[in-house]
Design a protein around this motif. Structure first.
Motif, PDB file in Angstrom:
ATOM      1  N   PRO B 326     -61.661  31.089 -32.287  1.00 22.44           N
ATOM      2  CA  PRO B 326     -61.844  31.371 -33.705  1.00 22.44           C
ATOM      3  C   PRO B 326     -60.623  30.905 -34.507  1.00 22.44           C
ATOM      4  O   PRO B 326     -59.491  31.001 -34.026  1.00 22.44           O
ATOM      5  CB  PRO B 326     -61.995  32.892 -33.770  1.00 22.44           C
ATOM      6  N   TYR B 327     -60.879  30.396 -35.703  1.00 21.66           N
ATOM      7  CA  TYR B 327     -59.753  29.960 -36.541  1.00 21.66           C
ATOM      8  C   TYR B 327     -59.032  31.175 -37.093  1.00 21.66           C
ATOM      9  O   TYR B 327     -57.819  31.199 -37.184  1.00 21.66           O
ATOM     10  CB  TYR B 327     -60.286  29.076 -37.671  1.00 21.66           C
ATOM     11  N   ARG B 328     -59.815  32.175 -37.444  1.00 20.30           N
ATOM     12  CA  ARG B 328     -59.227  33.414 -37.956  1.00 20.30           C
ATOM     13  C   ARG B 328     -60.183  34.531 -37.618  1.00 20.30           C
ATOM     14  O   ARG B 328     -61.406  34.350 -37.693  1.00 20.30           O
ATOM     15  CB  ARG B 328     -59.059  33.308 -39.476  1.00 20.30           C
ATOM     16  N   LEU B 329     -59.616  35.655 -37.245  1.00 23.98           N
ATOM     17  CA  LEU B 329     -60.467  36.806 -36.982  1.00 23.98           C
ATOM     18  C   LEU B 329     -59.832  38.014 -37.635  1.00 23.98           C
ATOM     19  O   LEU B 329     -58.681  38.319 -37.379  1.00 23.98           O
ATOM     20  CB  LEU B 329     -60.597  37.025 -35.469  1.00 23.98           C
ATOM     21  N   LYS B 330     -60.575  38.643 -38.509  1.00 19.38           N
ATOM     22  CA  LYS B 330     -60.048  39.825 -39.198  1.00 19.38           C
ATOM     23  C   LYS B 330     -60.890  41.007 -38.800  1.00 19.38           C
ATOM     24  O   LYS B 330     -62.117  40.932 -38.783  1.00 19.38           O
ATOM     25  CB  LYS B 330     -60.114  39.596 -40.713  1.00 19.38           C
ATOM     26  N   ILE B 331     -60.215  42.085 -38.488  1.00 17.32           N
ATOM     27  CA  ILE B 331     -60.927  43.301 -38.105  1.00 17.32           C
ATOM     28  C   ILE B 331     -60.798  44.301 -39.238  1.00 17.32           C
ATOM     29  O   ILE B 331     -59.695  44.596 -39.695  1.00 17.32           O
ATOM     30  CB  ILE B 331     -60.361  43.890 -36.811  1.00 17.32           C
ATOM     31  N   ARG B 332     -61.934  44.812 -39.662  1.00 16.16           N
ATOM     32  CA  ARG B 332     -61.914  45.871 -40.675  1.00 16.16           C
ATOM     33  C   ARG B 332     -62.111  47.185 -39.932  1.00 16.16           C
ATOM     34  O   ARG B 332     -63.208  47.539 -39.534  1.00 16.16           O
ATOM     35  CB  ARG B 332     -63.043  45.652 -41.690  1.00 16.16           C
ATOM     36  N   ALA B 333     -60.997  47.870 -39.694  1.00 16.17           N
ATOM     37  CA  ALA B 333     -61.068  49.077 -38.879  1.00 16.17           C
ATOM     38  C   ALA B 333     -61.330  50.289 -39.757  1.00 16.17           C
ATOM     39  O   ALA B 333     -60.663  50.476 -40.773  1.00 16.17           O
ATOM     40  CB  ALA B 333     -59.760  49.265 -38.123  1.00 16.17           C
ATOM     41  N   PRO B 334     -62.328  51.114 -39.408  1.00 17.05           N
ATOM     42  CA  PRO B 334     -62.652  52.266 -40.259  1.00 17.05           C
ATOM     43  C   PRO B 334     -61.513  53.264 -40.364  1.00 17.05           C
ATOM     44  O   PRO B 334     -61.271  53.828 -41.427  1.00 17.05           O
ATOM     45  CB  PRO B 334     -63.879  52.876 -39.580  1.00 17.05           C
ATOM     46  N   SER B 335     -60.797  53.487 -39.253  1.00 18.31           N
ATOM     47  CA  SER B 335     -59.740  54.503 -39.283  1.00 18.31           C
ATOM     48  C   SER B 335     -58.661  54.157 -40.287  1.00 18.31           C
ATOM     49  O   SER B 335     -58.011  55.046 -40.834  1.00 18.31           O
ATOM     50  CB  SER B 335     -59.102  54.639 -37.907  1.00 18.31           C
ATOM     51  N   PHE B 336     -58.460  52.881 -40.532  1.00 19.33           N
ATOM     52  CA  PHE B 336     -57.389  52.473 -41.433  1.00 19.33           C
ATOM     53  C   PHE B 336     -57.596  53.054 -42.824  1.00 19.33           C
ATOM     54  O   PHE B 336     -56.708  53.685 -43.395  1.00 19.33           O
ATOM     55  CB  PHE B 336     -57.328  50.947 -41.485  1.00 19.33           C
ATOM     56  N   SER B 337     -58.814  52.880 -43.356  1.00 18.76           N
ATOM     57  CA  SER B 337     -59.049  53.435 -44.693  1.00 18.76           C
ATOM     58  C   SER B 337     -59.204  54.941 -44.633  1.00 18.76           C
ATOM     59  O   SER B 337     -58.870  55.634 -45.592  1.00 18.76           O
ATOM     60  CB  SER B 337     -60.270  52.792 -45.351  1.00 18.76           C
ATOM     61  N   ASN B 338     -59.695  55.457 -43.497  1.00 23.56           N
ATOM     62  CA  ASN B 338     -59.811  56.908 -43.396  1.00 23.56           C
ATOM     63  C   ASN B 338     -58.446  57.574 -43.396  1.00 23.56           C
ATOM     64  O   ASN B 338     -58.293  58.682 -43.897  1.00 23.56           O
ATOM     65  CB  ASN B 338     -60.552  57.288 -42.111  1.00 23.56           C
ATOM     66  N   LEU B 339     -57.461  56.893 -42.823  1.00 21.33           N
ATOM     67  CA  LEU B 339     -56.119  57.469 -42.812  1.00 21.33           C
ATOM     68  C   LEU B 339     -55.460  57.360 -44.181  1.00 21.33           C
ATOM     69  O   LEU B 339     -54.698  58.233 -44.582  1.00 21.33           O
ATOM     70  CB  LEU B 339     -55.269  56.764 -41.753  1.00 21.33           C
ATOM     71  N   ALA B 340     -55.804  56.277 -44.901  1.00 19.82           N
ATOM     72  CA  ALA B 340     -55.145  56.031 -46.178  1.00 19.82           C
ATOM     73  C   ALA B 340     -55.337  57.180 -47.154  1.00 19.82           C
ATOM     74  O   ALA B 340     -54.488  57.441 -47.997  1.00 19.82           O
ATOM     75  CB  ALA B 340     -55.667  54.736 -46.782  1.00 19.82           C
ATOM     76  N   VAL B 341     -56.464  57.891 -47.012  1.00 18.77           N
ATOM     77  CA  VAL B 341     -56.766  58.954 -47.971  1.00 18.77           C
ATOM     78  C   VAL B 341     -55.998  60.233 -47.660  1.00 18.77           C
ATOM     79  O   VAL B 341     -55.975  61.160 -48.457  1.00 18.77           O
ATOM     80  CB  VAL B 341     -58.288  59.198 -48.010  1.00 18.77           C
ATOM     81  N   LEU B 342     -55.323  60.256 -46.517  1.00 15.05           N
ATOM     82  CA  LEU B 342     -54.639  61.482 -46.091  1.00 15.05           C
ATOM     83  C   LEU B 342     -53.694  62.026 -47.163  1.00 15.05           C
ATOM     84  O   LEU B 342     -53.645  63.215 -47.431  1.00 15.05           O
ATOM     85  CB  LEU B 342     -53.871  61.218 -44.790  1.00 15.05           C
ATOM     86  N   ARG B 343     -52.956  61.121 -47.790  1.00 15.45           N
ATOM     87  CA  ARG B 343     -51.961  61.556 -48.780  1.00 15.45           C
ATOM     88  C   ARG B 343     -52.602  62.311 -49.927  1.00 15.45           C
ATOM     89  O   ARG B 343     -52.053  63.280 -50.427  1.00 15.45           O
ATOM     90  CB  ARG B 343     -51.235  60.318 -49.300  1.00 15.45           C
ATOM     91  N   GLU B 344     -53.804  61.841 -50.345  1.00 13.11           N
ATOM     92  CA  GLU B 344     -54.522  62.550 -51.415  1.00 13.11           C
ATOM     93  C   GLU B 344     -54.901  63.948 -50.961  1.00 13.11           C
ATOM     94  O   GLU B 344     -54.857  64.890 -51.744  1.00 13.11           O
ATOM     95  CB  GLU B 344     -55.813  61.808 -51.764  1.00 13.11           C
ATOM     96  N   LEU B 345     -55.307  64.043 -49.707  1.00  7.64           N
ATOM     97  CA  LEU B 345     -55.896  65.305 -49.241  1.00  7.64           C
ATOM     98  C   LEU B 345     -54.858  66.375 -48.978  1.00  7.64           C
ATOM     99  O   LEU B 345     -55.136  67.553 -49.116  1.00  7.64           O
ATOM    100  CB  LEU B 345     -56.711  65.068 -47.960  1.00  7.64           C
ATOM    101  N   ASP B 353     -52.402  72.879 -42.219  1.00  7.09           N
ATOM    102  CA  ASP B 353     -53.605  72.161 -42.610  1.00  7.09           C
ATOM    103  C   ASP B 353     -53.445  70.657 -42.536  1.00  7.09           C
ATOM    104  O   ASP B 353     -54.433  69.934 -42.425  1.00  7.09           O
ATOM    105  CB  ASP B 353     -54.015  72.561 -44.026  1.00  7.09           C
ATOM    106  N   VAL B 354     -52.211  70.178 -42.607  1.00 10.93           N
ATOM    107  CA  VAL B 354     -52.011  68.732 -42.486  1.00 10.93           C
ATOM    108  C   VAL B 354     -52.578  68.261 -41.154  1.00 10.93           C
ATOM    109  O   VAL B 354     -53.334  67.298 -41.073  1.00 10.93           O
ATOM    110  CB  VAL B 354     -50.508  68.380 -42.568  1.00 10.93           C
ATOM    111  N   VAL B 355     -52.204  69.022 -40.117  1.00 14.26           N
ATOM    112  CA  VAL B 355     -52.681  68.675 -38.788  1.00 14.26           C
ATOM    113  C   VAL B 355     -54.194  68.785 -38.726  1.00 14.26           C
ATOM    114  O   VAL B 355     -54.877  67.931 -38.156  1.00 14.26           O
ATOM    115  CB  VAL B 355     -52.006  69.597 -37.762  1.00 14.26           C
ATOM    116  N   GLY B 356     -54.724  69.853 -39.324  1.00 12.38           N
ATOM    117  CA  GLY B 356     -56.168  70.048 -39.304  1.00 12.38           C
ATOM    118  C   GLY B 356     -56.901  68.937 -40.033  1.00 12.38           C
ATOM    119  O   GLY B 356     -57.903  68.415 -39.539  1.00 12.38           O
ATOM    120  N   ILE B 357     -56.400  68.556 -41.204  1.00 13.89           N
ATOM    121  CA  ILE B 357     -57.061  67.508 -41.980  1.00 13.89           C
ATOM    122  C   ILE B 357     -57.006  66.186 -41.218  1.00 13.89           C
ATOM    123  O   ILE B 357     -57.983  65.447 -41.142  1.00 13.89           O
ATOM    124  CB  ILE B 357     -56.404  67.386 -43.373  1.00 13.89           C
ATOM    125  N   LEU B 358     -55.853  65.926 -40.628  1.00 10.85           N
ATOM    126  CA  LEU B 358     -55.718  64.712 -39.825  1.00 10.85           C
ATOM    127  C   LEU B 358     -56.739  64.716 -38.698  1.00 10.85           C
ATOM    128  O   LEU B 358     -57.385  63.703 -38.409  1.00 10.85           O
ATOM    129  CB  LEU B 358     -54.291  64.644 -39.273  1.00 10.85           C
TER     130      LEU B 358
END
Lengths: 146, 370, 320
Positions: B326-345, B353-358
């Protein structure tokens, strides 16, 4: 307020439900295996270490090409009757990811995966295996197959 | 001492990368005001193996074992998404039986993955090890089935471009049916242990609320999105394989709190069992295997394919220049965006609860760092 | 003046108590591991001795042989003394626990008050450990435990006062004698007091679901994160000794102490105590942990009102 009393009365009931679940599991027998003395039988298709039948090998190098981690290397020479002959077949176990592509791609099923899984060693040199040596895995534990 | 000399300051706690409950090597930079979280900065990259770059130097078949190592508790789903993407690039059709086998193993793996998610979530809330061990006991049954099917217990490498590696072994359908029969009462066990437990309810209800809008803005997918009340499941909305032939519901939550996320996963367990049951009943007798290793040379072009992995939308974007790699392969991983929202939550919640939310977001570092 | 004979008696009694405490703690550690393992459908320790009974001894030897690590930046005195401050009160409580009719070190006439007072000083050690470790997790754990123990002392004491209304004495032996007719737990108002006592006592000794000071999933190991070797072992022994103490008090106050048919007194006492300990273990391995604010809320909004109302009802019954 009503909610408070409701939780006060029904809360303990749900707590007891949880206790019943754990108690049921307390009296059921344990399911773990006592590892070094009891061992799980390996399945038919289990992918252990790579092994070779040197006679079957036709030196097509397909396994070397398919290996994603380049853990296999083979060389061949011309034998006395002008036939190709295996000279060396090296297997770097530390690179192997046990994906099984090499065994699948082998046209004569010369390369296969055995059932050995206890592959820890304290000597790094032991991880580079000469597949042409018939006694290469003699010291490793050979598990039973289901 | 004069009062003016006294001051309070925020406590900076470095949670991770070595911490009992950060699900791998995640490093959270927590700013605490007493027990309350003021800010949380997520640092990732401790598990980076440059998968996408590796892909550029491997052939299409060679990259399949690497997808196992993305989301290592749901390898089958990763395999599946990748091979489906390559098949879309090649315009290749797969034998009907292979499609059924893929559905069965993918759903089994979804169960295994959700079990792990529920178990570790309960563990993060402090139910020390007991629910986790129960979940592992059931997960072990799934893994044993996979061991029988493809010969490995964690990194399966079972899918092949154009089919699967082996056909299902003799008698495995009996075992899968037994597993379904075994699994159903076990789900009730978890319900008894956790669902209505007052402590569990206190810990999870109305905490870490992820609203519909925030979830969509952060492109949250999978059970986390569905818990926020958005009915979005690629198996239904963009059916691939033979998912359109099966009947199953998409469980959704209302509030998007921790409890809803747990609830959605619990419901998906039984839905997956339902799908497997139908797939086992409808599986056709035909050839399912293909020969791997044939040099695959797709025409130049690009393709994006997404599939529903247990954690959400797993996408593969492949650019081909007509060569074997492949010339380029990009993976769109679901956990990446799911983790990004952690700061909001986590803003304003307690440390516990940080541990629980995580845990309720069910992230997996292998997939985030790639 | 201390005569030689009384000194010998003292030494013998002290060594008997210490021997019992260490034997009991070791047994409890093994038992807890077994109970937790079987609840989780595992085996637990199996290698050392029959079903791993000697495992605690092996652990103790391991902990003794460990290097004593002093982290950089600890508050040295506080850090060194903390394990002793936790262990000594736990041992001292044994003075007033009645194991049998005459099997008590000293039947203090303020027995129960003494035990409660002395065990609650254990909090100093925990807080010292949390403060002295110079570790943020330890600090959070220490702060939590201070808040927790202060809150739970109140329902605990009120539930004990309910018992005292019926027994009319603070002496442990007299409380047992007062239960000659029936166990106090059979009295409806003391039945409630029993549960209040058990819950708040669980919180007192930091056991799950109230094990916030050492909350594994968020605080790594809480107040004893930095401790290793024998100091850690002392925390461990203190925890199990405290658990024994609160169960022994529960057995004495509510379940008739050493009273029981057929079997001798000490046997009955141990059976009752270990049954309560088993329930505590069972609870520990079943429930999730509560959060720190919920813990406070539970103490002030649920346990304290219940125990107060219960006390008033009990008083009314007695006056009637």
């Amino acid at each position: 307020m009503k909610n408070y009393f409701k939780r006060l009365i029904f809360g303990p009931i749900d707590l007891i439900k949880g206790l019943i679940v754990t108690f049921r599991n307390l009296i059921t027998p344990a399911i773990t295996l006592q590892y070094p003395t009891q061992k799980q039988a390996m399945t038919q298709r289990y992918r252990g270490l790579i092994d070779l039948y040197p006679v079957k090998c036709i030196m097509c190098s397909q396994c070397v090409k398919i290996c994603p981690t380049n853990c296999l290397a083979l060389t061949h020479k011309e034998g006395p009757d002008k036939k190709k002959e295996l000279e060396s077949f090296k297997y770097k176990m530390e690179l192997c990811c046990f994906c099984g592509l090499c065994a699948q791609v082998c046209p004569t099923a010369a390369l296969y995966m055995n059932k050995i899984y206890e592959i820890a060693t304290s000597n790094r040199k032991e991880l580079e295996i000469n597949l042409l040596n018939p006694d290469k895995y003699a010291e490793w534990a050979h598990p039973t197959v289901r | 001492m004069k009062m003016s000399n006294m001051h309070s300051e925020q406590l900076c706690v470095n949670m991770g990368p070595q911490h009992p409950s950060t699900h791998g090597v995640l490093y959270l930079d927590l700013r605490l005001d007493g027990e309350e979280v003021v800010d949380c900065i997520t640092h990732i990259g401790y598990l980076h193996r440059s998968m996408e770059k590796i892909a550029e130097n491997r052939t299409y078949t060679q990259f399949i074992p690497f997808t196992d190592r993305l989301d290592y508790v749901a390898s089958m789903n990763n395999n599946l998404a990748y091979v489906l993407a390559v098949e879309k690039l090649l315009n290749l059709d797969v034998p009907e039986r292979a499609k059924y086998i893929r559905v069965i193993v993918a759903e089994l793996n979804r169960i295994a993955s959700h079990l792990l998610a529920i178990g570790t979530f309960a563990q993060d809330l402090g139910a020390f090890a007991t629910p986790l061990f129960y979940c592992f006991r059931e997960r072990e049954k799934v893994i044993e089935i996979f061991d029988e099917v493809c010969g490995n217990r964690l990194t399966y490498n079972y899918m092949r471009i154009g089919g699967v590696q082996f056909d299902l072994p003799e008698g495995i359908d009996r075992r899968i049916k037994d597993f379904i029969k075994y699994m159903r009462p076990k789900i009730n066990d978890y319900e008894g242990l956790l669902t209505n437990n007052p402590i569990f309810l206190e810990r999870t209800k109305n905490i870490g609320i992820l609203s519909k809008e925030t979830a969509i803005n952060y492109s949250i997918t999978g059970p986390n999105l569905r818990a926020s009340g958005v009915q979005w499941d690629l198996r239904k909305d963009e059916p691939y394989l033979v998912y359109d032939k099966f009947e199953f519901a998409i469980p959704t939550g209302k509030n998007g709190d921790m409890w809803d996320r747990y609830r959605v996963r619990m419901d998906e367990l039984s839905q997956s069992l339902k799908i497997i049951e139908q797939a086992i009943a409808g599986i056709p007798e035909a050839q399912a295997t293909v020969k791997a290793g044939r040099m695959i040379k797709p025409a130049a072009g690009e393709v994006y394919f997404r599939a529903e992995s247990p954690r959400g939308e797993l996408g593969f974007y492949i650019v081909s220049d007509g060569s074997v790699n492949p010339y380029r392969l990009k993976i769109r991983a679901p956990s990446f965006s799911n983790l990004a929202v952690l700061r909001e939550l986590v803003k304003g919640v307690k440390v516990a609860d940080v541990v629980g939310i995580l845990g309720s977001l069910d992230i997996l570092m292998g997939e985030i760092d790639r | 003046m201390v005569t030689l004979s009384s000194l010998i008696v003292m030494v013998l009694v002290v060594s008997a108590v210490l021997g019992f405490i260490s034997a009991s703690a070791m047994f409890l550690i093994w038992w807890e591991r077994k109970v937790s393992a079987h609840i989780q459908t595992r085996f637990g320790p199996m290698r050392v001795g029959w079903h791993g009974v000697l495992q605690p001894i092996a652990d103790a030897i391991k902990l003794l042989c460990k290097e004593d690590i002093v982290p950089v930046g600890v508050d040295k005195w506080v850090w060194w003394l903390a394990p002793f401050f936790v262990t000594v009160p736990a041992v001292m409580a044994f003075v007033a626990i009645p194991f049998g009719k005459n099997l008590i070190v000293q039947d203090l006439n303020l027995g129960i008050l003494y035990i409660i007072a002395i065990t609650s000083t254990g909090i100093f050690g925990i807080f010292m450990a949390g403060w002295g470790s110079n570790n943020k997790y330890s600090l959070l754990g220490g702060m939590r435990s201070a808040a927790q123990i202060i809150s739970y002392e109140i329902p605990l004491l009120i539930s004990i006062i309910t018992v005292l209304l019926f027994s009319g004495s603070l002496s442990m032996q007299k409380i047992v004698t007062a239960q000659a007719k029936y166990w106090f737990i059979l009295n409806p108002s003391l039945f409630v007091a029993f549960f209040v006592y058990i819950i708040s006592a669980t919180a007192e000794v930091n056991r799950a679901p109230f094990d916030l000071p050492e909350a594994e999933s968020e605080l790594v190991a809480g107040f004893h994160t930095e401790y290793s070797g024998m100091k850690f072992a002392m925390f461990f022994i203190a925890e199990y000794t405290n658990m024994f103490t609160i169960s022994a008090i529960a057995a004495t106050l509510f379940l008739g102490g050493w009273r029981g048919p057929l079997l001798p007194g000490p046997v009955w006492f141990l059976i009752k105590t270990y049954t309560i300990i088993f329930v505590l273990m069972w609870v520990r391995w079943t429930f999730p942990r509560v959060r720190v604010d919920q813990l406070m809320g539970f103490a002030w909004k649920v346990l304290t009102p219940i125990s107060l109302v219960n006390l008033i009802i009990a008083g009314w019954f007695i006056l009637k």
